[in-house]
Design an enzyme around this catalytic site. Structure first.
Site, short mmCIF file in Angstrom:
data_model
loop_
_atom_site.label_atom_id
_atom_site.label_comp_id
_atom_site.label_asym_id
_atom_site.label_seq_id
_atom_site.Cartn_x
_atom_site.Cartn_y
_atom_site.Cartn_z
N ASP A 25 -5.88 18.49 15.55
CA ASP A 25 -4.63 17.93 16.09
C ASP A 25 -3.92 17.10 15.05
O ASP A 25 -3.14 16.21 15.37
CB ASP A 25 -4.90 17.12 17.35
N ARG A 35 -0.49 18.18 18.60
CA ARG A 35 -0.96 19.35 19.33
C ARG A 35 -2.08 19.98 18.52
O ARG A 35 -2.10 19.88 17.30
CB ARG A 35 0.16 20.38 19.48
N ASN A 67 -7.71 11.98 -1.51
CA ASN A 67 -8.80 11.89 -0.54
C ASN A 67 -8.64 12.74 0.71
O ASN A 67 -9.60 13.24 1.23
CB ASN A 67 -9.09 10.45 -0.13
N ASP A 68 -7.44 12.88 1.29
CA ASP A 68 -7.31 13.69 2.50
C ASP A 68 -5.89 14.22 2.65
O ASP A 68 -4.96 13.75 2.01
CB ASP A 68 -7.72 12.90 3.75
N ASP A 100 0.81 -1.21 0.00
CA ASP A 100 0.00 0.00 0.00
C ASP A 100 0.85 1.26 0.00
O ASP A 100 0.50 2.25 -0.64
CB ASP A 100 -0.95 0.01 1.19
N GLY A 101 1.97 1.25 0.70
CA GLY A 101 2.86 2.41 0.73
C GLY A 101 3.42 2.73 -0.65
O GLY A 101 3.48 3.89 -1.06
N ARG A 137 -9.75 24.19 14.24
CA ARG A 137 -8.65 23.73 15.10
C ARG A 137 -8.61 22.21 14.98
O ARG A 137 -9.65 21.55 14.97
CB ARG A 137 -8.85 24.18 16.53
#
Length: 169
Positions: free
Chosen positions: A168, A149, A138-139, A64-65, A166
């Site tokens: 993380d 953070r 997709n993202d 997959d990578g 906001r």
């Protein structure tokens, strides 16, 4: 799906089984009148994109990578990707390495189902200047470093301000 007359095989760099399978697949394809060429997934993005232009399908032999890395390099080339799994997971590289032939027979017969993924252009800006940019399928995940953070993220889509959020990462 359109008829397939040319395929680019992209192998996981330094993976002997993927490379030997690519040779077998290439010979199998050529015996069926399909032009086949092979490149390493480690080749520069420009070389990979040039190799993918004009082919009907890119066959990625790796995990997959490897599939995600090849997809990132080919984000602006309009060509379908199909993966033969030499990794551990196989969410994206769905075809088992030991049973590639029946799947490729379906591909050549035009019986594969294509799935389209959204490609996003992303740009990280600081004080009005771009500090990093690229393409993602997709993202997009953004983080400040090794520790998660909460950070402010200003989002714009096609130049339209979507607001400040906001997150993380």
């Amino acid at each position: 799906m359109q008829s397939v007359t040319s395929i680019l095989l992209v192998t996981k760099a330094g993976h002997a089984d993927a490379e030997s399978t690519a040779l077998a697949v290439s010979r199998w394809l050529e015996a069926r009148g399909v032009a086949a060429s092979t490149l390493s997934a480690a080749c520069p993005p420009e070389e990979l994109a040039a190799g993918a232009r004009g082919v009907d399908t890119v066959l990625v032999l790796g995990g997959d990578g490897t599939f995600v890395g090849v997809g990132r390099k080919l984000a602006l080339v309009n060509v379908p990707l199909l993966g033969i799994n030499f990794g551990q997971v196989g969410f994206l590289t769905e075809l088992p390495a030991a049973r590639w032939q029946p799947a490729l027979e379906r591909l050549l017969a035009g019986r594969m189902i294509e799935r389209t993924c959204l490609v996003l252009n992303w740009d990280v800006r600081r004080e009005g200047r771009s500090v990093a940019s690229g393409h993602a399928a997709n993202d997009v995940v953004a983080g400040r470093g090794a520790l998660a953070r909460v950070l402010p993220v200003h989002v714009a889509v096609d130049g339209e301000d979507m607001g400040l959020g906001r997150a993380d990462g």
